[in-house]
Design a protein around this motif. Structure first.
Motif, PDB file in Angstrom:
ATOM      1  N   VAL A  65      49.230  33.511  53.520  1.00 53.07           N
ATOM      2  CA  VAL A  65      47.912  34.140  53.497  1.00 53.07           C
ATOM      3  C   VAL A  65      47.722  34.942  52.213  1.00 53.07           C
ATOM      4  O   VAL A  65      46.652  34.892  51.590  1.00 53.07           O
ATOM      5  N   ARG A  78      45.482  28.764  54.358  1.00 59.82           N
ATOM      6  CA  ARG A  78      45.224  30.080  54.944  1.00 59.82           C
ATOM      7  C   ARG A  78      45.210  30.000  56.476  1.00 59.82           C
ATOM      8  O   ARG A  78      45.735  30.881  57.160  1.00 59.82           O
ATOM      9  N   THR A  79      44.636  28.941  57.021  1.00 56.22           N
ATOM     10  CA  THR A  79      44.618  28.757  58.473  1.00 56.22           C
ATOM     11  C   THR A  79      46.034  28.559  59.006  1.00 56.22           C
ATOM     12  O   THR A  79      46.412  29.143  60.026  1.00 56.22           O
ATOM     13  N   ASN A 135      39.995  26.771  54.304  1.00 53.73           N
ATOM     14  CA  ASN A 135      41.242  26.599  53.593  1.00 53.73           C
ATOM     15  C   ASN A 135      42.368  26.328  54.584  1.00 53.73           C
ATOM     16  O   ASN A 135      42.678  27.160  55.439  1.00 53.73           O
ATOM     17  N   THR A 190      47.524  32.493  48.868  1.00 57.07           N
ATOM     18  CA  THR A 190      46.495  31.461  48.809  1.00 57.07           C
ATOM     19  C   THR A 190      45.209  32.069  48.254  1.00 57.07           C
ATOM     20  O   THR A 190      44.708  33.066  48.770  1.00 57.07           O
ATOM     21  N   LYS A 191      44.688  31.466  47.206  1.00 57.43           N
ATOM     22  CA  LYS A 191      43.467  31.955  46.585  1.00 57.43           C
ATOM     23  C   LYS A 191      42.250  31.371  47.303  1.00 57.43           C
ATOM     24  O   LYS A 191      42.272  30.235  47.763  1.00 57.43           O
ATOM     25  N   ASP A 192      41.199  32.161  47.389  1.00 59.10           N
ATOM     26  CA  ASP A 192      39.935  31.678  47.955  1.00 59.10           C
ATOM     27  C   ASP A 192      39.172  30.912  46.886  1.00 59.10           C
ATOM     28  O   ASP A 192      38.812  31.476  45.864  1.00 59.10           O
ATOM     29  N   GLU A 193      38.940  29.647  47.128  1.00 61.66           N
ATOM     30  CA  GLU A 193      38.153  28.822  46.201  1.00 61.66           C
ATOM     31  C   GLU A 193      36.928  28.314  46.936  1.00 61.66           C
ATOM     32  O   GLU A 193      36.966  27.310  47.610  1.00 61.66           O
ATOM     33  N   SER A 194      35.849  29.061  46.856  1.00 58.10           N
ATOM     34  CA  SER A 194      34.634  28.679  47.576  1.00 58.10           C
ATOM     35  C   SER A 194      33.663  27.986  46.657  1.00 58.10           C
ATOM     36  O   SER A 194      33.497  28.302  45.540  1.00 58.10           O
TER      37      SER A 194
END
Length: 61
Positions: A54, A5-6, A2, A57-61
């Motif tokens: 951070v 996030r980075t 992402n 931001t949602k984690d979308e894996s």
């Protein structure tokens, strides 16, 4: 990976570095008050912007 996030992590690390440098200048009793103020404010802005990125931001894996 992402990108937001980075980028938030990079901003947070830069903010911490700026705040540490400001603290170092304060401990050395430096007369460069303008430099300390600018670096400290930019460090705070980077730190809180990075933390905000951070967290939001949602984690979308």
């Amino acid at each position: 990976m992402n990108v937001k996030r980075t980028f938030g992590t990079i901003l947070t690390v830069l903010g911490i570095a700026g705040l540490l440098y400001t603290g170092y200048l304060l401990m050395q009793k430096s007369e460069a008050y303008t430099n300390m103020a600018v670096v400290g404010v930019i460090g705070l802005i980077f730190f809180f912007a990075g933390i905000g990125l951070v967290q939001n931001t949602k984690d979308e894996s």
